[in-house]
Every structure is written in C-alpha cells, then in structure tokens.
Motif scaffolding. Structure first.
Motif, short mmCIF file in Angstrom:
data_model
loop_
_atom_site.label_atom_id
_atom_site.label_comp_id
_atom_site.label_asym_id
_atom_site.label_seq_id
_atom_site.Cartn_x
_atom_site.Cartn_y
_atom_site.Cartn_z
N LEU A 120 -67.19 13.32 12.60
CA LEU A 120 -66.06 13.94 13.05
C LEU A 120 -65.89 15.38 13.46
N GLU A 121 -66.72 16.36 12.97
CA GLU A 121 -66.64 17.61 13.56
C GLU A 121 -67.40 17.65 14.83
N GLU A 122 -68.34 16.84 15.23
CA GLU A 122 -68.65 16.98 16.35
C GLU A 122 -67.86 16.25 17.49
N LYS A 123 -67.06 15.28 17.13
CA LYS A 123 -66.06 14.85 18.03
C LYS A 123 -64.98 15.85 18.16
N ALA A 124 -64.23 16.44 17.20
CA ALA A 124 -63.43 17.18 17.17
C ALA A 124 -63.74 18.73 18.11
N ARG A 125 -65.12 19.08 18.03
CA ARG A 125 -65.62 20.05 19.04
C ARG A 125 -65.69 19.44 20.30
N ARG A 126 -65.96 18.56 20.73
CA ARG A 126 -66.19 17.80 21.94
C ARG A 126 -64.78 17.90 22.53
N LYS A 127 -63.87 17.33 21.87
CA LYS A 127 -62.47 17.35 22.37
C LYS A 127 -61.55 18.63 22.40
N GLU A 128 -62.35 19.62 21.82
CA GLU A 128 -61.64 21.17 21.49
C GLU A 128 -60.26 21.04 20.96
N LEU A 129 -60.28 20.33 19.70
CA LEU A 129 -59.31 20.22 18.92
C LEU A 129 -58.93 21.34 17.94
N GLY A 130 -57.82 21.58 17.63
CA GLY A 130 -57.60 22.66 16.61
C GLY A 130 -58.30 23.94 16.63
N LEU A 131 -59.02 24.26 15.85
CA LEU A 131 -59.90 25.51 15.82
C LEU A 131 -61.08 25.62 16.89
N TRP A 132 -61.25 24.51 17.26
CA TRP A 132 -62.46 24.36 18.34
C TRP A 132 -61.79 24.55 19.72
#
Length: 81
Positions: free
Chosen positions: A50-62
């Motif tokens: 889930l963190e890797e996916k959020a990072r790729r999508k540049e969500l929230g803190l990413w």
C-alpha cells in the motif's frame, strides 16, 4: 481496537478498525496519510504494498517533495542539539 504493543515511551501501538471492520491503519497508509514504520510491523506485506502504491501515485505526504519520515527527522533534531 487491537492493542499490539507499547513503544519505548509507553505509547500504545494498536490497529484501529471502522465499525464495518476496515483497518484505519491500512487506509491511512493507502491514502498516503501515514508512514509505515517497519520497526513495529516488519512483516506487513500489505503495508509495504500500500505504501509503494501511494508513493507511485504521489498521494498525501508522498506529494510533498521533501517528506521526511518522523524517525529520521527526530535523528536530525537530536543531532543538532
């Protein structure tokens, strides 16, 4: 709530759930609104995914160009004292 452990400061480490049983912890990681602290969940493959996916999508803190994990920030602050 599912209490798991306590950190070195005595704070409760727990998994939180919605009334329908969804993990709030995983939802926060998925939406980029929480860090996955591997020290307390080293084998959580879902957290990693889930963190890797959020990072790729540049969500929230990413979405922030200079996001610093809290544990790294604290090391830097201690080093300057």
């Amino acid at each position: 709530m599912s209490p798991e452990n306590k950190d070195r400061y005595g704070r409760l480490i727990a998994e939180l759930f919605t009334l329908d049983g969804q993990s709030i912890n995983l939802l926060m990681i998925q939406t980029g609104n929480a860090w996955w602290y591997q020290k307390y969940a080293p084998r959580c493959e879902e957290c990693r995914r889930l963190e890797e996916k959020a990072r790729r999508k540049e969500l929230g803190l990413w979405s922030l160009p200079q996001s610093i994990p809290p544990w790294e920030w604290r090391k830097g602050v201690r080093g300057r004292r």
